[in-house]
Design an enzyme around this catalytic site. Structure first.
Site, mmCIF file in Angstrom:
data_model
loop_
_atom_site.group_PDB
_atom_site.id
_atom_site.type_symbol
_atom_site.label_atom_id
_atom_site.label_comp_id
_atom_site.label_asym_id
_atom_site.label_seq_id
_atom_site.Cartn_x
_atom_site.Cartn_y
_atom_site.Cartn_z
ATOM 1 N N ASP A 29 21.981 18.639 112.852
ATOM 2 C CA ASP A 29 21.094 19.679 112.313
ATOM 3 C C ASP A 29 20.286 20.270 113.473
ATOM 4 O O ASP A 29 20.147 19.649 114.531
ATOM 5 C CB ASP A 29 20.153 19.047 111.270
ATOM 6 C CG ASP A 29 19.529 20.061 110.310
ATOM 7 O OD1 ASP A 29 19.853 20.023 109.112
ATOM 8 O OD2 ASP A 29 18.708 20.896 110.764
ATOM 9 N N ASN A 85 27.684 21.533 105.489
ATOM 10 C CA ASN A 85 26.697 21.887 104.475
ATOM 11 C C ASN A 85 25.542 22.728 105.013
ATOM 12 O O ASN A 85 24.798 23.323 104.229
ATOM 13 C CB ASN A 85 26.198 20.553 103.868
ATOM 14 C CG ASN A 85 24.897 20.680 103.162
ATOM 15 O OD1 ASN A 85 24.861 21.157 102.030
ATOM 16 N ND2 ASN A 85 23.804 20.298 103.823
ATOM 17 N N TYR A 127 24.901 36.628 101.463
ATOM 18 C CA TYR A 127 24.989 35.238 100.973
ATOM 19 C C TYR A 127 26.171 35.106 100.016
ATOM 20 O O TYR A 127 26.948 34.149 100.092
ATOM 21 C CB TYR A 127 23.666 34.850 100.293
ATOM 22 C CG TYR A 127 23.525 33.380 99.991
ATOM 23 C CD1 TYR A 127 23.124 32.483 100.977
ATOM 24 C CD2 TYR A 127 23.786 32.880 98.716
ATOM 25 C CE1 TYR A 127 22.987 31.122 100.708
ATOM 26 C CE2 TYR A 127 23.654 31.525 98.438
ATOM 27 C CZ TYR A 127 23.250 30.647 99.429
ATOM 28 O OH TYR A 127 23.122 29.308 99.152
ATOM 29 N N LYS A 145 29.397 32.751 100.795
ATOM 30 C CA LYS A 145 29.724 31.611 99.934
ATOM 31 C C LYS A 145 31.077 31.791 99.242
ATOM 32 O O LYS A 145 31.790 30.809 99.009
ATOM 33 C CB LYS A 145 28.591 31.371 98.925
ATOM 34 C CG LYS A 145 27.279 30.901 99.580
ATOM 35 C CD LYS A 145 27.451 29.585 100.332
ATOM 36 C CE LYS A 145 26.126 29.012 100.823
ATOM 37 N NZ LYS A 145 26.314 27.752 101.582
ATOM 38 N N ILE A 182 19.150 23.797 93.079
ATOM 39 C CA ILE A 182 18.867 22.398 93.409
ATOM 40 C C ILE A 182 17.482 22.305 94.057
ATOM 41 O O ILE A 182 17.140 23.111 94.931
ATOM 42 C CB ILE A 182 19.933 21.832 94.389
ATOM 43 C CG1 ILE A 182 21.359 22.104 93.871
ATOM 44 C CG2 ILE A 182 19.708 20.342 94.611
ATOM 45 C CD1 ILE A 182 21.726 21.498 92.542
ATOM 46 N N THR A 227 15.290 21.552 96.475
ATOM 47 C CA THR A 227 15.276 21.212 97.915
ATOM 48 C C THR A 227 14.238 22.100 98.606
ATOM 49 O O THR A 227 13.740 23.061 98.002
ATOM 50 C CB THR A 227 16.643 21.522 98.566
ATOM 51 O OG1 THR A 227 16.828 22.946 98.557
ATOM 52 C CG2 THR A 227 17.802 20.856 97.857
#
Ligand code: NAI
Length: 258
Positions: free
Chosen positions: A42, A95, A162, A166, A195, A197
């Protein structure tokens, strides 16, 4: 389930991008609970170190590597460190991703913002797979999971880059899956709904109204948890999923079936 090398992934090695936060961190922990050694890759040093600490807290083995997925040299170096540390690569969870800064209709969309999103969310997945695949094949096969989104299934108004990135991840997953299906390397994707996050916190502004708006789009009546995506990722890599090839698994509380 065990992070002491006794789980179903004992002796296996998992490489997780975007592992410093959210879904990636939950997946790193889930791989570790199954006994895999985990490499967290990361751009966030602080987040990397926290995930490392959490994996080690489970009794797992982990390595944290600073790595920008848009930089081929950094991706290659991170994978070299993976093999140096743990001797092999079995699983990769590609991811790492970013959300758009704001909703803007296509004709007004800023070219630099388009490039930024496509670069990380789509080209980054390609670059990672490009350098992971030879390593996985070298030791006889394994599994890759790429993170798409509900935005890989349906169009998102005001979000052309986006949505395109995706959707692109799903196409890329299918093409690559065909390239390696006969070599015991299975490549699939996950498409999370909303989600809970840090990314989603930025997206909703963390306000009750922002949260209520996204929850209102979820038939299940709540946001998903990162662990609910991580469980699917681990399953896709497991021996329970050995006939799953090129699939885009939607895990979204019903968001995209309405
Ligand atoms: P997050 O923002 O909590 O975590 C993303 C991680 O990716 C961060 O640690 C960040 O530092 C890292 N990252 C960003 N750019 C990077 C780069 N160039 N190289 C390496 N690492 C980089 O986000 P979250 O929610 O965990 O998202 C993970 C993935 O799931 C993303 O691909 C996102 O698009 C996707 N997703 C998330 C959804 C959600 O509701 N949270 C829904 C659908 C898809």
């Amino acid at each position: 389930m065990a992070a002491n090398g006794m789980g179903t992934f004992a002796g296996k090695v998992a490489f997780v991008t975007g592992g410093a936060s959210g879904i990636g961190r939950a997946a790193a922990l889930a791989f570790a609970r199954e006994g895999a050694s985990v490499v967290v890759a990361d751009v966030s040093e602080q987040g990397n170190q926290e995930t490392l600490r959490l994996v080690e807290g489970l009794g797992g083995r982990a390595l944290a590597v600073l790595c920008d997925v848009t930089n081929a040299a950094e991706v290659k170096a991170a994978l070299t460190k993976t093999v140096e540390a743990f001797g092999r690569l079995d699983f990769a969870f590609n991811n790492a991703g970013i959300e758009p800064r704001k909703a803007v209709p296509t004709a007004d969309y800023d070219e630099e913002e388009w490039n930024r999103i496509i670069d990380i969310n789509l080209r980054g997945v390609f670059l990672c797979m490009k350098h992971e695949i030879p390593l996985i094949l070298k030791q006889g096969g394994g599994a890759i999971v790429n993170t798409s989104s509900g935005a890989g299934i349906i169009g998102i108004k005001g979000s052309p880059a986006y949505t395109a990135a995706k959707h692109g991840v799903i196409g890329l997953t299918k093409a690559a899956a065909l390239d390696y299906a006969a070599q015991n390397l299975r490549i699939n994707a996950v498409c999370p709904g909303y989600i809970e996050t840090p990314m989603m916190h930025r997206f909703t502004g963390g306000t009750p109204e922002g949260r209520a708006k996204v929850i209102g789009e979820e038939p299940i009546g709540r946001m998903g948890k990162p662990e609910e995506i991580a469980a699917a990722v681990v399953w896709l890599c497991s021996a329970a999923a050995t006939f799953m090839v090129g699939h885009a698994m939607v895990i979204d509380g019903g968001q995209t079936i309405q």
